[in-house]
Structure formats: C-alpha cells, structure tokens
Design a protein around this motif. Structure first.
Motif, short mmCIF file in Angstrom:
data_model
loop_
_atom_site.label_atom_id
_atom_site.label_comp_id
_atom_site.label_asym_id
_atom_site.label_seq_id
_atom_site.Cartn_x
_atom_site.Cartn_y
_atom_site.Cartn_z
N CYS A 20 0.84 -1.20 0.00
CA CYS A 20 0.00 0.00 0.00
C CYS A 20 0.88 1.25 0.00
CB CYS A 20 -0.93 -0.03 1.21
SG CYS A 20 -2.21 1.24 1.17
N GLY A 21 1.52 1.49 -1.12
CA GLY A 21 2.43 2.62 -1.24
C GLY A 21 1.76 3.98 -1.18
N GLU A 22 0.43 4.02 -1.33
CA GLU A 22 -0.29 5.28 -1.22
C GLU A 22 -0.36 5.76 0.23
OE1 GLU A 22 -1.50 2.89 -4.64
OE2 GLU A 22 -1.71 2.48 -2.51
N VAL A 23 -0.18 4.83 1.18
CA VAL A 23 -0.32 5.17 2.60
C VAL A 23 1.00 5.04 3.35
CG1 VAL A 23 -1.49 4.54 4.76
CG2 VAL A 23 -2.75 4.51 2.60
N PHE A 24 1.88 4.14 2.94
CA PHE A 24 3.12 3.89 3.68
C PHE A 24 4.34 4.12 2.80
CE2 PHE A 24 -0.17 1.02 5.33
CZ PHE A 24 -0.18 1.39 6.66
N GLU A 25 5.42 4.57 3.44
CA GLU A 25 6.71 4.69 2.75
C GLU A 25 7.81 4.37 3.74
OE1 GLU A 25 7.33 8.67 1.31
OE2 GLU A 25 7.83 9.45 3.29
N MET A 26 8.97 4.03 3.20
CA MET A 26 10.13 3.80 4.05
C MET A 26 10.83 5.13 4.24
SD MET A 26 9.81 0.66 4.69
CE MET A 26 11.32 0.39 5.63
N GLY A 27 11.16 5.45 5.49
CA GLY A 27 11.82 6.70 5.80
C GLY A 27 13.33 6.58 5.74
N GLY A 30 15.07 4.07 7.87
CA GLY A 30 14.96 2.64 7.58
C GLY A 30 13.67 2.01 8.09
N LEU A 31 12.78 2.83 8.62
CA LEU A 31 11.52 2.33 9.16
C LEU A 31 10.36 2.82 8.29
CD1 LEU A 31 12.10 3.06 12.96
CD2 LEU A 31 12.54 0.93 11.71
N ALA A 32 9.24 2.11 8.39
CA ALA A 32 8.05 2.50 7.65
C ALA A 32 7.35 3.66 8.36
CB ALA A 32 7.11 1.32 7.53
N HIS A 33 6.68 4.48 7.57
CA HIS A 33 5.92 5.61 8.10
C HIS A 33 4.62 5.73 7.33
CE1 HIS A 33 9.33 7.19 10.40
NE2 HIS A 33 10.05 6.72 9.40
N ALA A 34 3.55 6.09 8.04
CA ALA A 34 2.29 6.40 7.39
C ALA A 34 2.39 7.82 6.85
CB ALA A 34 1.14 6.26 8.38
N ILE A 35 2.09 7.99 5.57
CA ILE A 35 2.28 9.29 4.93
C ILE A 35 0.97 9.93 4.49
CG2 ILE A 35 4.63 8.85 4.18
CD1 ILE A 35 3.41 8.19 1.37
N ALA A 36 -0.13 9.19 4.59
CA ALA A 36 -1.42 9.73 4.14
C ALA A 36 -2.54 9.01 4.87
CB ALA A 36 -1.57 9.53 2.64
N GLU A 37 -3.70 9.65 4.88
CA GLU A 37 -4.89 9.00 5.42
C GLU A 37 -5.30 7.89 4.47
OE1 GLU A 37 -7.91 10.61 7.45
OE2 GLU A 37 -6.76 12.20 8.37
#
Length: 62
Positions: A20-27, A30-37
């Motif tokens: 789900c690349g629309e909501v999560f990205e790697m920072g 080196g950790l995942a982050h939620a970037i959008a609702e």
C-alpha cells in the motif's frame, strides 16, 4: 481512517509500502511511516499491509 506505524516495533521489512504505497513509505531512518490517510479505495490494501506486518507494528483507526 488513519494508519499508524509503531517505530518501536517496526523492523523496516518494507512489506507495507509494497502492498500500500499510497499510505506507507520507508523513511530515511529505515523504518516505515504512514504518509497519508487511508481512503476508501485504499482501505483493502491498508488492511492487507496491517495484517501482513510480521511484527504487528501497524494499526488502523477510524
């Protein structure tokens, strides 16, 4: 719906942005982050990312 990634649990495996690349990205850390609702159209993918997380670091809240 909002997505959260617990940085204390995340191991940076990269599964959630792959699913789900629309909501999560790697920072840069080196950790995942939620970037959008989570939109209605992305809800299924966000649930799949949460359920597939090997360390249960993702939570979703209405």
């Amino acid at each position: 719906m909002k997505a959260f990634v617990d940085p204390d649990l995340c191991i940076g495996c990269g599964l959630c942005p792959d699913v789900c690349g629309e909501v999560f990205e790697m920072g840069d850390d080196g950790l995942a982050h939620a970037i959008a609702e989570v939109s209605e159209e992305n809800e299924g993918d966000a649930v799949e990312a949460r359920d597939g997380c090997p360390v249960s670091a993702i939570s979703l809240e209405d």
